[in-house]
Design a protein around this motif. Structure first.
Motif, PDB file in Angstrom:
ATOM      1  N   GLY A 305       0.796  -1.211   0.000  1.00 28.05           N
ATOM      2  CA  GLY A 305       0.000   0.000   0.000  1.00 28.05           C
ATOM      3  C   GLY A 305       0.826   1.256   0.000  1.00 28.05           C
ATOM      4  N   ALA A 306       0.320   2.260  -0.737  1.00 24.57           N
ATOM      5  CA  ALA A 306       0.992   3.557  -0.788  1.00 24.57           C
ATOM      6  C   ALA A 306       0.658   4.409   0.414  1.00 24.57           C
ATOM      7  N   SER A 307      -0.371   4.032   1.150  1.00 24.84           N
ATOM      8  CA  SER A 307      -0.699   4.672   2.423  1.00 24.84           C
ATOM      9  C   SER A 307      -1.240   3.596   3.348  1.00 24.84           C
ATOM     10  N   LEU A 308      -0.941   3.729   4.624  1.00 19.69           N
ATOM     11  CA  LEU A 308      -1.361   2.724   5.599  1.00 19.69           C
ATOM     12  C   LEU A 308      -1.893   3.404   6.846  1.00 19.69           C
ATOM     13  N   GLN A 309      -2.802   2.724   7.530  1.00 21.81           N
ATOM     14  CA  GLN A 309      -3.276   3.199   8.821  1.00 21.81           C
ATOM     15  C   GLN A 309      -2.462   2.529   9.925  1.00 21.81           C
ATOM     16  N   ARG A 310      -2.410   3.175  11.076  1.00 15.21           N
ATOM     17  CA  ARG A 310      -1.704   2.575  12.198  1.00 15.21           C
ATOM     18  C   ARG A 310      -2.282   1.195  12.534  1.00 15.21           C
ATOM     19  N   MET A 311      -3.594   1.019  12.406  1.00 15.54           N
ATOM     20  CA  MET A 311      -4.197  -0.271  12.702  1.00 15.54           C
ATOM     21  C   MET A 311      -3.672  -1.366  11.787  1.00 15.54           C
ATOM     22  N   VAL A 439      -5.419   0.338  20.199  1.00  8.96           N
ATOM     23  CA  VAL A 439      -4.309   0.694  19.362  1.00  8.96           C
ATOM     24  C   VAL A 439      -3.199   1.301  20.164  1.00  8.96           C
ATOM     25  N   ASP A 440      -2.137   1.682  19.470  1.00  6.98           N
ATOM     26  CA  ASP A 440      -1.010   2.235  20.200  1.00  6.98           C
ATOM     27  C   ASP A 440      -1.190   3.723  20.400  1.00  6.98           C
ATOM     28  N   ASP A 441      -0.055   4.386  20.558  1.00  8.15           N
ATOM     29  CA  ASP A 441      -0.102   5.808  20.849  1.00  8.15           C
ATOM     30  C   ASP A 441      -0.806   6.574  19.734  1.00  8.15           C
ATOM     31  N   ASN A 442      -1.171   5.950  18.650  1.00  6.42           N
ATOM     32  CA  ASN A 442      -1.643   6.704  17.503  1.00  6.42           C
ATOM     33  C   ASN A 442      -2.975   6.249  16.901  1.00  6.42           C
ATOM     34  N   VAL A 443      -3.723   5.346  17.527  1.00  5.88           N
ATOM     35  CA  VAL A 443      -4.942   4.880  16.883  1.00  5.88           C
ATOM     36  C   VAL A 443      -6.147   4.938  17.800  1.00  5.88           C
ATOM     37  N   PRO A 454     -11.840  -0.633  26.548  1.00  3.73           N
ATOM     38  CA  PRO A 454     -10.486  -0.077  26.574  1.00  3.73           C
ATOM     39  C   PRO A 454     -10.447   1.333  25.996  1.00  3.73           C
ATOM     40  N   TYR A 455      -9.687   2.196  26.644  1.00  4.79           N
ATOM     41  CA  TYR A 455      -9.598   3.592  26.203  1.00  4.79           C
ATOM     42  C   TYR A 455      -8.663   3.714  25.013  1.00  4.79           C
ATOM     43  N   VAL A 456      -9.085   4.503  24.035  1.00  7.31           N
ATOM     44  CA  VAL A 456      -8.180   4.878  22.968  1.00  7.31           C
ATOM     45  C   VAL A 456      -8.400   6.350  22.680  1.00  7.31           C
ATOM     46  N   ALA A 457      -7.342   7.132  22.728  1.00 10.90           N
ATOM     47  CA  ALA A 457      -7.459   8.576  22.562  1.00 10.90           C
ATOM     48  C   ALA A 457      -7.963   8.934  21.171  1.00 10.90           C
ATOM     49  N   PRO A 458      -8.750   9.988  21.032  1.00 11.39           N
ATOM     50  CA  PRO A 458      -9.324  10.367  19.735  1.00 11.39           C
ATOM     51  C   PRO A 458      -8.284  10.614  18.652  1.00 11.39           C
ATOM     52  N   GLU A 459      -7.088  11.081  19.019  1.00 15.91           N
ATOM     53  CA  GLU A 459      -6.093  11.407  17.994  1.00 15.91           C
ATOM     54  C   GLU A 459      -5.342  10.186  17.483  1.00 15.91           C
ATOM     55  N   ARG A 460      -5.707   9.003  17.922  1.00 19.53           N
ATOM     56  CA  ARG A 460      -4.889   7.844  17.578  1.00 19.53           C
ATOM     57  C   ARG A 460      -5.233   7.183  16.247  1.00 19.53           C
ATOM     58  N   LEU A 461      -6.254   7.604  15.558  1.00 20.65           N
ATOM     59  CA  LEU A 461      -6.532   7.085  14.228  1.00 20.65           C
ATOM     60  C   LEU A 461      -5.791   7.966  13.237  1.00 20.65           C
ATOM     61  N   ALA A 462      -4.813   7.393  12.565  1.00 22.56           N
ATOM     62  CA  ALA A 462      -3.932   8.213  11.735  1.00 22.56           C
ATOM     63  C   ALA A 462      -3.446   7.419  10.542  1.00 22.56           C
ATOM     64  N   ALA A 464      -0.250   6.811   7.586  1.00 29.05           N
ATOM     65  CA  ALA A 464       1.154   6.960   7.201  1.00 29.05           C
ATOM     66  C   ALA A 464       1.202   7.066   5.690  1.00 29.05           C
ATOM     67  N   GLU A 465       1.853   8.118   5.194  1.00 27.02           N
ATOM     68  CA  GLU A 465       1.985   8.338   3.765  1.00 27.02           C
ATOM     69  C   GLU A 465       3.422   8.754   3.464  1.00 27.02           C
ATOM     70  N   PRO A 466       3.974   8.304   2.342  1.00 28.54           N
ATOM     71  CA  PRO A 466       5.354   8.686   2.011  1.00 28.54           C
ATOM     72  C   PRO A 466       5.544  10.198   2.026  1.00 28.54           C
ATOM     73  N   GLY A 467       6.563  10.636   2.745  1.00 30.48           N
ATOM     74  CA  GLY A 467       6.833  12.064   2.840  1.00 30.48           C
ATOM     75  C   GLY A 467       5.794  12.812   3.631  1.00 30.48           C
ATOM     76  N   GLY A 468       4.922  12.062   4.352  1.00 29.47           N
ATOM     77  CA  GLY A 468       3.813  12.675   5.061  1.00 29.47           C
ATOM     78  C   GLY A 468       4.173  13.168   6.442  1.00 29.47           C
ATOM     79  N   LEU A 469       3.161  13.637   7.134  1.00 31.12           N
ATOM     80  CA  LEU A 469       3.323  14.184   8.478  1.00 31.12           C
ATOM     81  C   LEU A 469       3.447  13.068   9.500  1.00 31.12           C
ATOM     82  N   PRO A 470       3.964  13.381  10.687  1.00 32.99           N
ATOM     83  CA  PRO A 470       3.975  12.392  11.774  1.00 32.99           C
ATOM     84  C   PRO A 470       2.553  11.927  12.084  1.00 32.99           C
ATOM     85  N   TRP A 471       2.466  10.763  12.723  1.00 35.71           N
ATOM     86  CA  TRP A 471       1.156  10.167  13.017  1.00 35.71           C
ATOM     87  C   TRP A 471       0.187  11.152  13.654  1.00 35.71           C
ATOM     88  N   ARG A 472       0.616  11.814  14.675  1.00 37.46           N
ATOM     89  CA  ARG A 472      -0.308  12.668  15.438  1.00 37.46           C
ATOM     90  C   ARG A 472      -0.784  13.876  14.637  1.00 37.46           C
TER      91      ARG A 472
END
Length: 479
Positions: A305-311, A439-443, A454-462, A464-472
């Protein structure tokens, strides 16, 4: 309330035994890190002498940020300055000593109770139980305040003061004398405090439970990742091309932004060879963290995949991945203070071996740092890489299993059983679909703010894209 297999107890390790173990641990860490440590006169250590006068008296220095075999410890895992190596060198007892299933087999070889009189032992026991709120722990005999943050991990260390007159701590000194320092993850995470307060304040109880679920979530995530990796089928034809994908620069494309990360190294092959190698059969990279560092033009060439989710990490992580072996260190660092120190050294050994192969198979020339060359642009080089990859996988497997065991024991000791729900349901075989949950720190997860799961913070769904921004900073917008 502790589980039936976790009876409150005080296990004392004599000063002679724990100081020897701590010294051996520090020496092993120094041996592993020595090639990557900077000399004291390096400008990165310019503030070290002042800090030494303030607290620590040791000769740890910072890791070299341009050494390609060691700089991942800084860039990936935040082990910056002299405090980074010092953090790895600190020691703490194995919390498995507190777990009934392991206590008998470990105690005979690991613990030696001091030769105090029965009266003194009773005094120590009472003081330690008071300091631990009745939960007990592993007591390091005669450890002092100066040991914390120096020889011993600050995180989790509970000073046990010598009690005087009716159990009150000494009041006449700035630093009361100690029986020692106690470690127990249940104490650190306040397991002695009830989930529901007696004042019947439901909102307060719900808030405390939600905070604990938030605390547990990353431990459950890493447990799931370890299980998934152990249960996975290895992929042995990736050939470390993620490093080449970072330098991929076909005609007309923008310069690869991640080329800056090893800018101190020269390329050992031409740009055309890099492009041809990446384009030969594409890239088969399963590591979701690596994808973000690809050159944007390399994204479509990744078979996963050219883009992936943390999950997607729960679907893709596999035991042949060199970066997954390096990330054992990240997962181990999360437990520092509550993990067998010998295991941490073994993890570091595997991570450094993985990094060395990673660098040697890259398009960079790192020979001046003691690295060899695995020319994966050739048939012979790919054969060598595969052989090394298999050997590394076999070496990492028992270490990964021990780390999973450490996580499971830690969580059972640290948290109430009623909170430890749901982590197993997120693990399955390759290709199985999963409902976004833990998920981890990002999902994120659907039940994240209900208090029902189980708690998962709202900002954790993110993403990953080439040359993209950090997960958060690259969140998936919710519909």
């Amino acid at each position: 309330m502790l589980s039936s297999t976790l009876t409150p107890k005080i296990i004392t390790i004599s000063e002679t035994v724990w100081r020897k173990a701590a010294s051996n641990h520090s020496q092993r860490i120094r041996h592993l890190l020595q090639p990557g440590l900077t000399p004291l006169e390096h400008n990165i250590n310019s503030g070290k002498s002042k800090r030494r006068q303030q607290h620590y008296i040791d000769d740890w220095t910072a890791l070299d940020p341009v050494n390609p075999i060691y700089n991942f410890l800084i860039e990936y895992y935040g082990l910056k300055g002299a405090k980074g190596p010092r953090r790895l060198a600190r020691w703490a007892p194995d919390p498995k000593l507190l777990w009934e299933e392991h206590c008998n087999e470990m105690a005979s070889s690991t613990t030696i109770v001091s030769s105090s009189s029965s009266v003194e032992k009773e005094q120590v026991y009472k003081a330690a139980m008071k300091a631990s709120h009745g939960l007990g722990g592993v007591l390091l005999e005669n450890a002092n305040i100066d040991d914390l943050g120096g020889t011993l991990h600050m995180r989790g260390g509970v000073p046990v003061p010598i009690m005087v007159e009716e159990g009150d701590p000494q009041q006449d000194t700035e630093q009361p004398q100690l029986h020692g320092v106690l470690y127990n993850p249940a104490v650190f995470y306040n397991r002695h405090s009830p989930l529901n307060n007696n004042n019947n304040d439901k909102d307060d109880g719900k808030e405390r439970k939600q905070q604990l679920l938030k605390t547990i979530a990353p431990f459950q995530w890493y447990t799931s990742i370890l299980k998934q990796t152990l249960n996975s089928d290895p992929i042995l034809h990736c050939y470390g091309l993620h490093e080449w994908a970072m330098q991929y620069h076909p005609e007309g494309a923008d310069p690869p932004p991640s080329a800056k990360y090893q800018s101190s190294l020269t390329l050992r092959v031409s740009r055309q060879v890099i492009n041809d190698t990446v384009e030969r059969k594409g890239v088969r990279c399963t590591h979701v963290d690596a994808l973000r560092f690809f050159a944007p033009a390399a994204g479509p060439l990744n078979h996963h995949g050219a883009s992936l989710q943390r999950m997607d990490q729960l679907r893709l992580e596999q035991k042949g991945c060199v970066h997954a072996h390096m990330d054992l260190l990240k997962i181990g660092l999360k437990l520092q203070g509550f993990i067998d120190s010998e295991l941490m050294v073994d993890i570091l050994e595997v991570a450094l071996a993985a990094r060395k192969l990673d660098v040697e198979a890259s398009p960079y020339d790192a020979t001046e740092y003691g690295a060899g060359i695995v020319p994966i642009e050739t048939n012979e080089g790919r054969k060598v890489y595969r052989e090394r990859q298999i050997g590394l996988m076999q070496r990492a497997e028992p270490v990964r299993q021990r780390l999973l065991d450490a996580y499971e024991v830690f969580m059972k000791i640290a948290f109430d059983e009623s909170l430890l729900l749901g982590s197993d349901e997120f693990v399955g075989g390759r290709g199985k679909k999963r409902t976004p949950s833990v998920v981890d720190d990002n999902v994120v997860m659907s039940k994240s703010n209900t208090g029902d799961g189980p708690y998962v913070a709202p900002e954790r769904l993110a993403m990953a894209e080439p040359g993209g921004l950090p997960w958060r900073k690259n969140l998936i917008e919710k519909s």
